[in-house]
Scaffold this active site. Structure first.
Site, short mmCIF file in Angstrom:
data_model
loop_
_atom_site.label_atom_id
_atom_site.label_comp_id
_atom_site.label_asym_id
_atom_site.label_seq_id
_atom_site.Cartn_x
_atom_site.Cartn_y
_atom_site.Cartn_z
N PHE A 75 -10.40 16.29 -16.99
CA PHE A 75 -10.28 17.15 -18.16
C PHE A 75 -11.06 18.44 -17.98
CE2 PHE A 75 -9.61 12.89 -19.81
CZ PHE A 75 -8.58 13.06 -20.73
N ASP A 76 -10.45 19.55 -18.42
CA ASP A 76 -11.22 20.75 -18.69
C ASP A 76 -11.90 20.52 -20.04
OD1 ASP A 76 -12.05 23.52 -18.68
OD2 ASP A 76 -10.46 23.87 -20.14
#
Length: 353
Positions: A75-76
């Site tokens: 995930f960003d």
């Protein structure tokens, strides 16, 4: 070949030409590969259709087929796990400077940046009715921050790497930086003519669905990892709330890309979820790139294999379940079609009864 052998065998056995032709045609029909040819595309078509019904654009059958093998999702942070609309919370001033004047310069510099953190600074200035100035030069520095010239002064706003690049002494802000980071806020350094003048902090709240989505991924046996350009302490504070233990912060776009390549070496199949221009290289390098469609940039949406129409991360575990169910149906279809063919062949070839 089997059809010819079957027809000739029945004819030689004395069943007559009509019966022999009947069995010959039966074998041809049974051996037709239509069922096998339709087993996969029909399932993929239904799977992508179900995805679309639930706000998920799956761009290819390969993406849907590959997702079921994913055991690691990267995930960003900003705009993906968090809302992506941070607000200005703190402005620490160093030296003989006026806070409003510094905020005016900071907002003027950030006014044309598309980054969510920049929007928070601009909004903070506008909320105080501060009039913005025009800049003479502007340069975005991906992975570092921004640089602009206003009234002959060179202004820089960004991370520690940006300050180090210009050899700017930031020791006076170390204590404030640690306190703000531990509170889950994102601090940014501000300098004028290579002198540190302030520390700007913004806070971005976690999306309501992020924790539940990551918990569901864990239950499906999928590991969650966070890679972000934000500072490590802030990222760790966010990750602690979500149950994400593997976190890398202060990453430039190239470093995100290198991290994805390294993770693929370790875990083989890796999905990447992001929304910004900085995420595009990592999305392209992952096994399955997933873009947030709600506030995502066109570059991220174009690069990704899957686009979520909205900002709801709950769609992620749904994609994994959908992919696994689709592959299950494909295998069932192939098994049934082959089984029926083999059974029918046993019934029409003499001597196999």
């Amino acid at each position: 070949g089997i059809a010819l052998i079957t027809g000739i065998s029945w004819y030689i056995s004395g069943s007559g030409l009509v019966s022999a032709l009947s069995f010959f045609i039966s074998v041809l029909v049974i051996a037709c590969p239509c069922a096998l040819g339709l087993a996969t595309p029909t399932s993929i078509m239904v799977g992508t259709g179900k995805g679309a019904e639930n706000g998920i654009l799956i761009k290819s059958g390969e993406a849907l087929e590959t997702t079921y093998k994913i055991k690691t999702v990267v995930f960003d942070k900003t705009g993906t796990i968090t809302v992506g609309k941070p607000v200005l919370t703190d402005f620490k001033v160093y030296g003989n400077h006026d806070e409003n004047e510094l905020l005016q310069l900071a907002a003027s510099v950030e006014n044309h940046s598309e980054h969510p953190l920049a929007e928070a600074i601009v909004k903070g200035a506008k909320d105080k009715n501060i009039e913005l100035k025009k800049y003479d030069k502007f340069r975005a520095l991906p992975g570092y921050g921004i640089r602009a010239t206003i009234d002959g002064k060179e202004i820089q706003i960004g991370n520690k790497k940006l300050m180090d690049n210009k050899k700017i002494d930031i020791a006076i802000s170390d204590k404030d930086y640690d306190v703000l980071s531990n509170q889950g806020k994102t601090p940014m350094y501000m300098s004028i003519d290579n002198e540190l003048v302030g520390l700007i902090a913004v806070a971005d709240v976690i999306k309501p669905t992020s924790k539940e989505a990551i918990d569901k991924l864990h239950k499906l046996g999928v590991k969650a990892i966070m890679l972000t350009g934000d500072n490590t302490k802030t990222a760790e504070s966010i990750g602690k709330q979500l149950g994400v233990t593997e976190i890398k912060g202060d990453l430039m776009p190239q470093e995100k890309l290198d991290s994805i390549k390294a993770l693929r070496t370790t875990y083989n199949k890796v999905a990447m979820v992001g929304d910004g221009i900085n995420d595009a290289p990592a999305l392209a390098a992952s096994t399955v790139g997933i873009a947030m469609g709600g506030a995502g940039t066109d570059t991220a949406l174009e690069t990704a294999d899957v686009a979520l129409m909205g900002d709801d991360l709950q769609k992620l575990p749904f994609i994994v379940r959908l992919s696994r169910q689709t592959l299950k149906v494909i295998k069932q279809n192939i098994t049934f079609s082959l089984g029926i063919k083999l059974l029918a062949l046993l019934l029409v070839i003499p001597g196999w009864l």
